[in-house]
Structure formats: C-alpha cells, structure tokens
Write an enzyme that holds these catalytic residues in place. Structure first.
Site, PDB file in Angstrom:
ATOM      1  N   SER A 123      73.779   9.950 138.988  1.00 46.09           N
ATOM      2  CA  SER A 123      74.408   9.124 137.963  1.00 46.09           C
ATOM      3  C   SER A 123      75.792   9.646 137.589  1.00 46.09           C
ATOM      4  O   SER A 123      76.466   9.070 136.740  1.00 46.09           O
ATOM      5  CB  SER A 123      73.525   9.057 136.718  1.00 46.09           C
ATOM      6  OG  SER A 123      73.218  10.360 136.246  1.00 46.09           O
ATOM      7  N   THR A 160      83.897 -32.917 114.618  1.00 42.37           N
ATOM      8  CA  THR A 160      82.499 -32.699 114.980  1.00 42.37           C
ATOM      9  C   THR A 160      82.339 -33.427 116.312  1.00 42.37           C
ATOM     10  O   THR A 160      82.996 -34.455 116.536  1.00 42.37           O
ATOM     11  CB  THR A 160      81.513 -33.271 113.942  1.00 42.37           C
ATOM     12  OG1 THR A 160      81.732 -34.687 113.847  1.00 42.37           O
ATOM     13  CG2 THR A 160      81.724 -32.638 112.560  1.00 42.37           C
ATOM     14  N   HIS A 161      81.537 -32.882 117.197  1.00 38.77           N
ATOM     15  CA  HIS A 161      81.403 -33.428 118.564  1.00 38.77           C
ATOM     16  C   HIS A 161      82.753 -33.470 119.290  1.00 38.77           C
ATOM     17  O   HIS A 161      82.950 -34.269 120.202  1.00 38.77           O
ATOM     18  CB  HIS A 161      80.794 -34.836 118.563  1.00 38.77           C
ATOM     19  CG  HIS A 161      79.601 -34.989 117.672  1.00 38.77           C
ATOM     20  ND1 HIS A 161      78.309 -34.902 118.124  1.00 38.77           N
ATOM     21  CD2 HIS A 161      79.524 -35.190 116.331  1.00 38.77           C
ATOM     22  CE1 HIS A 161      77.466 -35.058 117.104  1.00 38.77           C
ATOM     23  NE2 HIS A 161      78.181 -35.223 116.000  1.00 38.77           N
ATOM     24  N   SER A 185     102.314 -20.104 136.978  1.00 29.74           N
ATOM     25  CA  SER A 185     101.699 -20.486 138.241  1.00 29.74           C
ATOM     26  C   SER A 185     102.641 -20.131 139.376  1.00 29.74           C
ATOM     27  O   SER A 185     103.858 -20.205 139.229  1.00 29.74           O
ATOM     28  CB  SER A 185     101.429 -21.989 138.246  1.00 29.74           C
ATOM     29  OG  SER A 185     101.295 -22.457 139.571  1.00 29.74           O
ATOM     30  N   LYS A 210     104.108 -24.519 134.589  1.00 31.16           N
ATOM     31  CA  LYS A 210     102.855 -24.042 134.006  1.00 31.16           C
ATOM     32  C   LYS A 210     103.003 -22.822 133.115  1.00 31.16           C
ATOM     33  O   LYS A 210     103.763 -21.905 133.388  1.00 31.16           O
ATOM     34  CB  LYS A 210     101.875 -23.699 135.134  1.00 31.16           C
ATOM     35  CG  LYS A 210     101.389 -24.921 135.880  1.00 31.16           C
ATOM     36  CD  LYS A 210     100.323 -25.664 135.116  1.00 31.16           C
ATOM     37  CE  LYS A 210      98.973 -25.087 135.467  1.00 31.16           C
ATOM     38  NZ  LYS A 210      97.900 -25.814 134.791  1.00 31.16           N
ATOM     39  N   ASN A 225      99.863 -20.804 131.433  1.00 34.75           N
ATOM     40  CA  ASN A 225      98.405 -20.852 131.337  1.00 34.75           C
ATOM     41  C   ASN A 225      97.849 -19.859 130.314  1.00 34.75           C
ATOM     42  O   ASN A 225      98.348 -18.736 130.203  1.00 34.75           O
ATOM     43  CB  ASN A 225      97.776 -20.563 132.709  1.00 34.75           C
ATOM     44  CG  ASN A 225      98.096 -21.658 133.713  1.00 34.75           C
ATOM     45  OD1 ASN A 225      98.196 -22.828 133.355  1.00 34.75           O
ATOM     46  ND2 ASN A 225      98.285 -21.272 134.971  1.00 34.75           N
ATOM     47  N   GLU A 239      91.135 -17.635 128.390  1.00 36.60           N
ATOM     48  CA  GLU A 239      90.076 -17.969 129.353  1.00 36.60           C
ATOM     49  C   GLU A 239      89.228 -16.746 129.687  1.00 36.60           C
ATOM     50  O   GLU A 239      87.999 -16.822 129.814  1.00 36.60           O
ATOM     51  CB  GLU A 239      90.694 -18.523 130.636  1.00 36.60           C
ATOM     52  CG  GLU A 239      91.398 -19.848 130.444  1.00 36.60           C
ATOM     53  CD  GLU A 239      92.208 -20.220 131.682  1.00 36.60           C
ATOM     54  OE1 GLU A 239      93.419 -19.909 131.700  1.00 36.60           O
ATOM     55  OE2 GLU A 239      91.650 -20.782 132.620  1.00 36.60           O
ATOM     56  N   TYR A 277      59.988   9.374 128.779  1.00 34.98           N
ATOM     57  CA  TYR A 277      61.118   9.101 129.658  1.00 34.98           C
ATOM     58  C   TYR A 277      60.678   8.659 131.055  1.00 34.98           C
ATOM     59  O   TYR A 277      59.755   9.213 131.634  1.00 34.98           O
ATOM     60  CB  TYR A 277      62.001  10.357 129.785  1.00 34.98           C
ATOM     61  CG  TYR A 277      63.189  10.160 130.707  1.00 34.98           C
ATOM     62  CD1 TYR A 277      64.372   9.619 130.228  1.00 34.98           C
ATOM     63  CD2 TYR A 277      63.113  10.492 132.063  1.00 34.98           C
ATOM     64  CE1 TYR A 277      65.460   9.422 131.077  1.00 34.98           C
ATOM     65  CE2 TYR A 277      64.192  10.293 132.917  1.00 34.98           C
ATOM     66  CZ  TYR A 277      65.368   9.758 132.417  1.00 34.98           C
ATOM     67  OH  TYR A 277      66.438   9.557 133.250  1.00 34.98           O
ATOM     68  N   GLN A 305      67.926   5.671 133.272  1.00 31.11           N
ATOM     69  CA  GLN A 305      69.269   6.046 133.721  1.00 31.11           C
ATOM     70  C   GLN A 305      70.142   4.807 133.930  1.00 31.11           C
ATOM     71  O   GLN A 305      71.360   4.897 133.930  1.00 31.11           O
ATOM     72  CB  GLN A 305      69.158   6.853 135.022  1.00 31.11           C
ATOM     73  CG  GLN A 305      70.473   7.301 135.607  1.00 31.11           C
ATOM     74  CD  GLN A 305      70.278   8.362 136.671  1.00 31.11           C
ATOM     75  OE1 GLN A 305      70.010   9.514 136.366  1.00 31.11           O
ATOM     76  NE2 GLN A 305      70.375   7.973 137.928  1.00 31.11           N
ATOM     77  N   LYS A 340      73.158   3.141 131.066  1.00 32.69           N
ATOM     78  CA  LYS A 340      74.526   3.479 130.699  1.00 32.69           C
ATOM     79  C   LYS A 340      75.581   2.513 131.220  1.00 32.69           C
ATOM     80  O   LYS A 340      76.488   2.107 130.483  1.00 32.69           O
ATOM     81  CB  LYS A 340      74.835   4.913 131.135  1.00 32.69           C
ATOM     82  CG  LYS A 340      74.179   5.937 130.212  1.00 32.69           C
ATOM     83  CD  LYS A 340      74.230   7.349 130.726  1.00 32.69           C
ATOM     84  CE  LYS A 340      73.139   7.676 131.703  1.00 32.69           C
ATOM     85  NZ  LYS A 340      71.759   7.543 131.152  1.00 32.69           N
TER      86      LYS A 340
HETATM   87  N1  ARG Z   1      70.683  11.352 134.406  1.00 25.29           N
HETATM   88  C1  ARG Z   1      69.524  11.143 133.617  1.00 25.29           C
HETATM   89  C2  ARG Z   1      69.641   9.851 132.817  1.00 25.29           C
HETATM   90  O1  ARG Z   1      70.674   9.323 132.805  1.00 25.29           O
HETATM   91  C3  ARG Z   1      69.336  12.283 132.673  1.00 25.29           C
HETATM   92  C4  ARG Z   1      67.913  12.522 132.260  1.00 25.29           C
HETATM   93  C5  ARG Z   1      67.124  12.985 133.431  1.00 25.29           C
HETATM   94  N2  ARG Z   1      65.851  13.433 133.055  1.00 25.29           N
HETATM   95  C6  ARG Z   1      64.887  13.611 133.939  1.00 25.29           C
HETATM   96  N3  ARG Z   1      63.750  14.022 133.521  1.00 25.29           N
HETATM   97  N4  ARG Z   1      65.063  13.337 135.198  1.00 25.29           N
HETATM   98  O2  ARG Z   1      68.699   9.356 132.238  1.00 25.29           O
END
Ligand code: ARG
Length: 459
Positions: free
Chosen positions: A24, A156-157, A278, A284, A286, A291, A318, A323, A326
């Site tokens: 990661s 409205t509409h 454009s 143009k 834009n 958008e 966990y 993972q 994120k």
């Molecule tokens: N890179 C992991 C995550 O983003 C960290 C936690 C990993 N923990 C484990 N027991 N493998 O979640």
C-alpha cells in the site's frame, strides 16, 4: 529472502504478485506525517510509563524527525517490499538509530497504528473542507449583498415561476453550504477519539497510558473499545457521505452556472480565468470549471459507495480488506477541495447580467401569482377562482403574443369585469419581489437581513 518484520515464521519471501497486491506504500505514503506524529507520541508515552528507557525514547523521537525531514525533502526511498508507510518508516528508523528502533512497536500493532494515522489524516481534511466551504460562503455573501434587489426569474421545473432576487438565489446556496459545514463539524467531533493503544485488537498487557497519547495527538479521548478502535471506518464513511452531499450541492450550482452562462440565458458572465476556449470555434468560451465541478459528485459519491461495499460484511476485527479504505478517501478529499476552491473562484469572479436578468424576470407570465393574489386581496375572490381567472388572462396574453402587463384594461375586463387599472401595479417584477416580505421570502429587505445574520455568524 523472508521479511525482516516477521521473518521468524517464514522460510520464503512473497511472490511478486503477492507483493504487488499487498503493498500500500504507493498511496499510504500520504500518511507519513501522521504516522510519525503517532509514533512520537507513542514513544514518549512508553517512556513516561517506564516501559521504554528515556534514552531510547529520545533516540526514537529524534530519529523519527530525521525520517520526516527526509520524506518532506523527497530524499526518502520508499520500498514496495516494505509494504506500507508504517514499515517503511520503522525500517529507516532502524538504519538511523539502530537497536532502540526495534522497541518502538512495543504495545502497538499496525492495526491501531493505521487507524490512528487515518483518523488524523481525515481530521485534517475535514478541517480543510470546513475552511473551503466557509470561503465559498463568504464569496456567495458578497454576491448576495450586491444583488439583494436585482430581479431574476425563479424557476420550478426549469419553467419560469415567480420573480426572485439574485441575492435570494445566492443565499439559498449559503443555507445549503452552511448545513454542509455543520455536518463536517459534527463528524469531526464524533471521530476525534484515539484508537492508539488498542494494539492488534485486544489491548495490551503493558501499563500504557492511552489518555496521554490521545491528548498528545489532539484527540478528545481514547476510544473505549479496542475491537471497535481497530475495526471502525465509519469516520471515513461519514466524511465521504458529507463530502458527497456537499459535492451534490456544488454540482447543482455548477449546473446552474452552465445554463446561466449559455447564449440562450446570458444571466452571468464567467471570468476568463475560469473558462476555456475551443481549438476550432473561435467564438467559444466554455464553462469547463463548472462542468468539472458538476462531475465531481460522480467520483466522490462513488468513493462513498466503494468503501461502504468494502466494509459491509467484514467480521471484527481488522481484515486486510480495510487497506482499500485510503485511496477512496484520498481521491474524494482531493477532488472536493479542488471543487470547492474552483467554485469559490468562479463565484468571486462572475458578474450577473442585470438587464438580462430583469428582462427574463418579467417574461413568461412570471407575475401571474401576484395577479391572482390581487384578485383575492382586492376583489375578495376565493383563491381557486382567482387562479382560474388569472389562467384565462395568461391564455389571452399568450394568444396575443404579449406578456401580462401588456394587456389592456379592456382585455382584463373581458375576462373579469370587476378588475380595475390598479391591477397593473402588481404586475411589475420589482413590486412582485418587494411584496414577498414573509420571513425567508425573496424581498430585498429579507435578503439583506439574512446576509447580515450570516456575516455575524461567520464573524
Ligand atoms: N497497510 C495496512 C492497512 O492499510 C496497515 C495495517 C496492516 N495490518 C495488518 N495486520 N496486516 O490497513
């Protein structure tokens, strides 16, 4: 070769594909500052509790600052073999300070570590979002105050409904964005608890002080259940939900700007700074920023749905699935901030086309309701009858290809003979908006009162 962190149990290293799916570091390097802050707080606490020698804690805390400066200067070499930010930092710390580095992970797991880092990161983003929304609200207030009595059609509409004021329209968004603001503030208060010290899932046998690390990291308190602390991602989902709602508001406003800036509407002129041209059509200009803001809800809400799907059905505590949390939050946060900043810039720069707004406000039989209200007020007609009479007058005007104020008194009387020429007083758009003095109505006086209230709230 086997892994330095858990090599004791393993004879062989991972397959290349295993490494690729497992790592990661490519994205969680964005948690570096939070990871180091968390580790520094943890080391200080371990020393204060007599779990770590003071000299070791000091070496660790100093070494972590060196690692941070290496990362910030770009000289740090991230390694995919080391999986994630936590092990990258620890491994480099070992190179810098040697043996004490191996003592940092006492009474801690990557499970509470990542939960802590990610909460800290998300908290910063919430603060940034609050700042971004506030700045946008301020820009809207400037527009609203300037145009408190500029008439424009209300729809409205997307069909002409009744005249409103430019200021009133801007203030509608102020209300929406202010609720986004309070949602972000709510989420911040709810999520500001520390997972650190939950360790892998069950807590630890070491005499740690979770209140101390919580305070050092700006959390209000430690989380009360270690299983929950490492398992929960609702703080991230709440950020994503709030971001989605905010992005939805941005998208609606952006859509209006796209429509309003078209040659058919000409309600606003967007600045060159927030428009593009454009490559083939020389005329143009834009509204690309609008958008793109309109589109951002797609990926932000997509992130919300994606993380919800990742989390559903995960048994405690966990699992590595987590993972995947994120990148969704990173992407949503980046794009929300960009959209907020772009919208603020557009709102600051845009200029309303007052004559065009006024002309549009008076067309499309926009004061038909005022006429019906007049029949009720002056001729004491039941509203349903007044509605019918007014409808006939609109049909008459339509057949004569004119607007309501262009009808003659004879035209009016041909539909209902008690009508007097006093009626023409209510057919003008300025009178129409000025008369809507009910609390929260579009009358300029009401709009100015709301602008003043918000200025005071924001300080
Ligand atoms: N890179 C992991 C995550 O983003 C960290 C936690 C990993 N923990 C484990 N027991 N493998 O979640």
């Amino acid at each position: 070769s086997s892994n330095a962190m858990w090599g004791g149990r393993f004879a062989a290293g991972p397959d290349a594909i295993m490494e690729a799916i497992n790592a990661s570091i490519g994205f969680d390097k964005r948690l570096a500052a939070q990871d180091i802050a968390g580790s520094r707080a943890h080391a200080a606490m371990l020393a204060a509790q007599g779990i770590l020698r003071d000299s070791d804690a000091e070496a660790i805390r100093e070494g972590l600052l060196t690692v941070l400066s290496e990362i910030e200067s770009g000289s740090f070499e991230f390694s995919t073999a080391l999986e994630d930010i936590h092990m990258n930092v620890e491994s480099r710390l070992k190179e810098i300070v040697g043996e004490p580095a191996g003592r940092l992970h006492t009474a801690r797991s990557r499970n509470d570590q990542v939960a802590t880092d990610f909460r800290l990161w998300t908290r910063d983003q919430i603060d940034a979002a609050i700042g971004g929304v506030e700045a946008l609200i301020r820009a809207l207030l400037v527009q609203a105050e300037a145009g408190a009595d500029w008439v424009m059609p209300g729809f409205t509409h997307l069909q002409t409904a009744q005249p409103v004021t430019w200021g009133h329209h801007m203030m509608a968004y102020v209300e929406m964005f202010s609720r986004d603001l309070s949602r972000f503030k709510d989420a911040r208060a709810r999520m500001n608890e520390s997972p650190l010290g939950a360790a892998a899932l069950a807590g630890t046998s070491f005499p740690i002080d979770r209140h101390m690390t919580a305070e050092a990291l700006g959390f209000d308190r430690p989380m009360a259940n270690s299983l929950d602390a490492v398992s929960a991602r609702d703080f991230a989902l709440e950020f994503l939900s709030n971001a989605s709602i905010c992005a939805m508001h941005l998208s609606r406003f952006a859509e209006e700007l796209v429509i309003w800036s078209s040659a058919q509407f000409r309600f606003v002129t967007l600045s060159d700074r927030f428009s593009t041209g454009s490559s083939i059509m020389p005329q143009k200009k834009n509204p690309d920023a609008a958008e793109l803001i309109r589109a951002k809800i797609g990926r932000i809400f997509g992130a919300n749905v994606a993380l919800m799907m990742v989390m559903k059905g995960l048994p405690l505590a966990y699992s590595k699935d987590m993972q995947e949390d994120k990148e969704q939050v990173f992407d949503a946060a980046d794009n929300l901030m960009l959209a907020l900043a772009a919208m603020e810039g557009m709102v600051k720069d845009m200029s309303a086309n007052r004559p065009q707004l006024a002309a549009a406000a008076g067309s499309g039989f926009s004061t038909a309701t005022d006429l019906a209200d007049w029949l009720v007020r002056v001729l004491d007609m039941p509203f349903r009858d007044a509605h019918h009479v007014t409808g006939s007058l609109v049909a008459l005007a339509e057949s004569k290809n004119c607007d309501l104020p262009d009808l003659t008194l004879e035209d009016m009387k041909s539909v209902h003979d008690a009508i007097t020429d006093e009626v023409f007083g209510v057919l003008g758009v300025d009178n129409s908006v000025a008369s809507r003095m009910s609390y929260g109505g579009t009358a300029p006086e009401q709009v100015r009162a709301q602008v003043a209230r918000w200025k005071e709230v924001l300080g």
